[in-house]
Design an enzyme around this catalytic site. Structure first.
Site, PDB file in Angstrom:
ATOM      1  N   HIS A  18       0.854  -1.190   0.000  1.00  0.00           N
ATOM      2  CA  HIS A  18       0.000   0.000   0.000  1.00  0.00           C
ATOM      3  C   HIS A  18       0.894   1.247   0.000  1.00  0.00           C
ATOM      4  CE1 HIS A  18      -3.337  -2.641   1.839  1.00  0.00           C
ATOM      5  NE2 HIS A  18      -3.550  -2.477   0.540  1.00  0.00           N
TER       6      HIS A  18
ATOM      7  N   GLU B 114       1.814   3.682   3.050  1.00  0.00           N
ATOM      8  CA  GLU B 114       2.328   3.112   4.295  1.00  0.00           C
ATOM      9  C   GLU B 114       3.858   3.149   4.279  1.00  0.00           C
ATOM     10  OE1 GLU B 114       0.280  -0.658   4.667  1.00  0.00           O
ATOM     11  OE2 GLU B 114      -1.671   0.313   4.573  1.00  0.00           O
TER      12      GLU B 114
ATOM     13  N   ARG C 157      -3.117   4.954  -2.012  1.00  0.00           N
ATOM     14  CA  ARG C 157      -3.015   3.593  -1.464  1.00  0.00           C
ATOM     15  C   ARG C 157      -2.790   2.524  -2.549  1.00  0.00           C
ATOM     16  NH1 ARG C 157      -5.690   0.260   2.718  1.00  0.00           N
ATOM     17  NH2 ARG C 157      -6.581  -1.598   1.793  1.00  0.00           N
TER      18      ARG C 157
ATOM     19  N   HIS D 256       2.910  -3.934   6.651  1.00  0.00           N
ATOM     20  CA  HIS D 256       1.963  -2.829   6.455  1.00  0.00           C
ATOM     21  C   HIS D 256       2.121  -1.841   7.605  1.00  0.00           C
ATOM     22  CE1 HIS D 256      -0.874  -4.773   3.447  1.00  0.00           C
ATOM     23  NE2 HIS D 256      -0.085  -5.773   3.755  1.00  0.00           N
TER      24      HIS D 256
ATOM     25  N   GLU E   9       1.405  -5.178  10.997  1.00  0.00           N
ATOM     26  CA  GLU E   9       0.881  -3.813  10.893  1.00  0.00           C
ATOM     27  C   GLU E   9       1.744  -3.016  11.858  1.00  0.00           C
ATOM     28  OE1 GLU E   9      -1.523  -2.702   8.931  1.00  0.00           O
ATOM     29  OE2 GLU E   9      -2.521  -4.539   8.296  1.00  0.00           O
TER      30      GLU E   9
END
Lengths: 94, 308
Positions: free
Chosen positions: B67, B70, B125, B195, B269
């Site tokens: 993405h 990020e 994104r 991510h 994440e």
């Protein structure tokens, strides 16, 4: 194309307490351009979930009013996104 | 010249490409660069192989920057390569890992999107492919994998941020990565994708509530991994299957890799939990990478010991 600016755009954090409040966020997303940061899309929004979304300066007032009217808990995580974008470069070149 | 690369700062695509060349020049015995394909805008997709050349051994595949916005994710991949090359021969664990296994690192998966997020729209994104019958640009590459691809209808809209694409692997980036992984399936024992944000360590599944057969092992590895991560700065991560821990997803790279046969697949994440979101300040890059490194090294060590 000139780079997009995000002056005074806001990031809201809302925690819908029940399905009715979750539906209110989903409805707001139908009529406003909300960029969901967490979760990644409207359809994931559910009761008791922390929801973060970005909204333009123009639409932020309407969003805030709608949240207030429906007695929904929220906080504004970021008040001026453009400022935050600039602040992310907080390390000087070696 | 692209300017000076720094591990403490976010680097644009030009700097990252120059950095991959520098790493190869500096560590010719250890680092090689493989072009696995190119993007819609004809940018190269590079995987860095870290480990002994011409030797087929157990391998871990890691990708960053699926993405575009990020940014801390590509920063971690660069940090990992740097630490691996710097600490080999000095750090006992890293030396052991690199003596026995290889790492394939894709520092930026969504190259076109990453460039767009630097030059035109920081909040971008998706990738930058054109969609038929729509003015909206881009596909969410993490919905484009062939993992229950058709099951969430809300990803059908090309204007949505999580648009799944016209077909599984319709995107050049996805196809390049899946082809590479399929052709190295005998070696790859672990798949890890990075991510941001929300501080989680996730494992399959996202498209079903069904638990994978080795759920208990994955949960154990994730628990210890997050515990180890927290030892450095007390950063708390949650862990669990994608669907129940974050939200349901279809077409994710993690589920696809697992169903392909890679039995250890994880998604990090990274920091933070919302104060900065996608705009994590550069001053937090190093601490984020340092703590993440601990978890990744633990996972690698575990797999080295427990897989044949």
């Amino acid at each position: 194309i000139a780079p997009v600016r995000f002056d005074r755009e806001k990031v809201f954090r809302v925690k819908p307490q029940d399905e009715k409040q979750a539906d209110i966020i989903k409805d707001l997303a139908k009529t406003n351009e909300l960029d969901f940061w967490y979760p990644s899309a409207t359809h994931h929004v559910a009761a008791n979930m922390t929801v973060d979304f970005r909204v333009s300066e123009k639409e932020s007032q309407a969003i805030q009013s709608a949240l207030d009217q429906n007695n929904m808990h929220y906080e504004i995580l970021i008040h001026d996104l453009q400022e935050e974008i600039e602040k992310q470069f907080d390390v000087k070149e070696d | 010249t692209p300017g000076r690369h720094s591990y403490a700062k976010y680097n644009n695509w030009e700097k990252i490409v120059a950095w991959t060349e520098k790493m190869m020049d500096k560590h010719p015995e250890m680092v090689s660069r493989i072009k696995i394909g190119s993007t819609v805008e004809n940018n190269p997709l590079y995987v860095l192989k870290i480990g002994k050349k011409n030797e087929k051994r157990k391998a871990i595949f890691m990708d960053c920057g699926i993405h575009a916005r990020e940014w801390v994710s590509p920063a971690f991949c660069q940090w990992f390569v740097y630490q691996a090359t710097k600490t080999y021969g000095r750090n006992k664990i890293m030396t052991k890992l690199l003596d026995r296994m290889n790492f394939y690192i894709l520092p930026v998966f969504n190259v076109d999107g990453y460039i767009w997020s630097w030059t035109k729209n920081r909040m971008w994104r998706k990738n930058r492919s054109k969609n038929q019958n729509s003015k909206c640009i881009g596909t969410d590459l993490n919905r484009n994998f062939n993992a229950s691809w058709n099951s969430i209808s809300d990803t059908k809209n090309p204007c949505a941020e999580n648009y799944r694409g016209s077909a599984p692997e319709s995107e050049k980036e996805t196809k390049a990565v899946t082809d590479f992984i399929r052709s190295h399936l005998n070696e790859i024992k672990v798949y890890i994708t990075f991510h941001s944000y929300s501080q989680m360590l996730l494992f399959p599944y996202g498209y079903t509530s069904k638990l994978p057969p080795n759920h208990d092992v994955l949960a154990k590895v994730a628990k210890i991994g997050t515990d180890v991560l927290s030892t450095r700065y007390e950063t708390r991560y949650t862990y669990g299957p994608i669907k129940s821990t974050i939200y349901p997803t279809s077409g994710s790279s993690l589920d696809w890799a697992y169903d392909l046969g890679i039995k250890y697949t994880f998604a990090f994440e990274l920091r933070d939990k919302g104060k900065y979101g996608f705009l994590l300040p550069e001053s937090q890059i190093k601490p984020t990478c340092r703590e993440t490194m601990l978890a990744v090294k633990f996972i690698a060590k575990y797999i080295l010991k427990h897989t044949s």
